[in-house]
Design a protein around this motif. Sequence first.
Motif, PDB file in Angstrom:
ATOM      1  N   TYR A 175      13.012  60.120  62.915  1.00 36.81           N
ATOM      2  CA  TYR A 175      13.283  58.678  62.987  1.00 36.81           C
ATOM      3  C   TYR A 175      12.104  57.947  63.619  1.00 36.81           C
ATOM      4  N   LEU A 176      11.595  58.474  64.730  1.00 33.64           N
ATOM      5  CA  LEU A 176      10.470  57.827  65.404  1.00 33.64           C
ATOM      6  C   LEU A 176       9.206  57.886  64.559  1.00 33.64           C
ATOM      7  N   SER A 178       9.055  57.923  61.336  1.00 35.63           N
ATOM      8  CA  SER A 178       9.210  56.952  60.251  1.00 35.63           C
ATOM      9  C   SER A 178       8.975  55.537  60.740  1.00 35.63           C
ATOM     10  N   ARG A 179       9.550  55.205  61.879  1.00 32.70           N
ATOM     11  CA  ARG A 179       9.449  53.848  62.410  1.00 32.70           C
ATOM     12  C   ARG A 179       8.048  53.521  62.932  1.00 32.70           C
ATOM     13  N   ILE A 180       7.429  54.477  63.606  1.00 32.00           N
ATOM     14  CA  ILE A 180       6.155  54.206  64.271  1.00 32.00           C
ATOM     15  C   ILE A 180       4.957  54.548  63.381  1.00 32.00           C
ATOM     16  N   LYS A 219      21.655  56.145  63.130  1.00 38.89           N
ATOM     17  CA  LYS A 219      20.330  55.575  62.908  1.00 38.89           C
ATOM     18  C   LYS A 219      19.411  56.553  62.180  1.00 38.89           C
ATOM     19  N   GLU A 223      17.982  56.210  58.181  1.00 40.80           N
ATOM     20  CA  GLU A 223      16.543  56.088  57.957  1.00 40.80           C
ATOM     21  C   GLU A 223      16.001  57.207  57.089  1.00 40.80           C
TER      22      GLU A 223
END
Length: 340
Positions: A175-176, A178-180, A219, A223
């Motif tokens: 998740y991190l 993908s987001r960052i 979450k 994602e």
Amino acid sequence: MTSNSRDETFNVNLWHASTENWIQNGATHGPASGPDAVSSDNREFQSPSGAKSPPKQPIRLGILTQFYPPDYAATGQLIEELAQHLGATGLEVKIFSGQPGYAFRTAAAATWERAGSVSVRRSQTSRLWPHRIRGRAINGLLFALRAAVRLLDPRHRVDVLLITTEPPYLNLLGYLASRILGIPYICLMYDLYPDVAVVLKVLQPSHWLTRFWVFLNRKIWQEAQALIVLSSTMRDRIVAHCPTVKSKIAIIHSWSDPQFIQPLPKTENWFAQQYHLDRQFTVLYSGNMGRCHDVETLLTMVDLLRDDPIQFVFIGSGAKYQGFRAAIDRGQLTNWALWE
């Protein structure tokens, strides 16, 4: 080939084909179609003007899993087979794993090795109390932190991630990432937490940590490019927590190699001959005897059939192993064999 062999072959092929498709789609953040689609091969192609473009680079697949051979936990064995197949199709597979710490005969393995398109980097993170809940939790956290550091290093950047649930909070890194970093990911789910902890009464359903963990899972799943689970019951549990991800869940059972593992007559089976399992009907249980495994039902079965011409063979280990052996001894049962 028997029907079971056909089923296993189908599971292997489905696993490989589905994973390749998700990786292709994930690497492009969408369906692989159109002029910008990413291909796993290195073939040249011509533009409308007739000019050749450089060969496309293979997709770089990163796999995060705490267990990998020579640790012979099932997770590692299955990931090794999958990685070898995907590497043979043209993908560049980069595995980040830990040193043997679950089920192993070799206490240490090479920190880096490569075979064809598959490379393996093993972390030197701690292996404290690998058979205790707290020890495994600490080891998993240390491994996850080390994996996070590696993901942040531009030298080890990949196009798409395949992340296992070993340790259970590893998917948070996807998740991190993908987001960052904009790296898509696929969740390969062998265990479902916090559900396991709740069933084992380690956590209460109403505990703040349980509720927060479920919130994070939603979450992470929303994602992800895809969620791979082992059974319909696991799928149903996920959908109960997060109905919106139902369409991205695929059920792919674990497999075995039907070309390597085949039924043999007991007269030709060295294992049956060596351990005198060729003299009567044998029921075999081979696998974990962990906190989540219903060995109590196995004990009841052995007891109920104690006077029948059936021999039960148990091969495995885990948190319930000693209690299982003690219960058999207390029951004065003789229709069994047990190997750790």
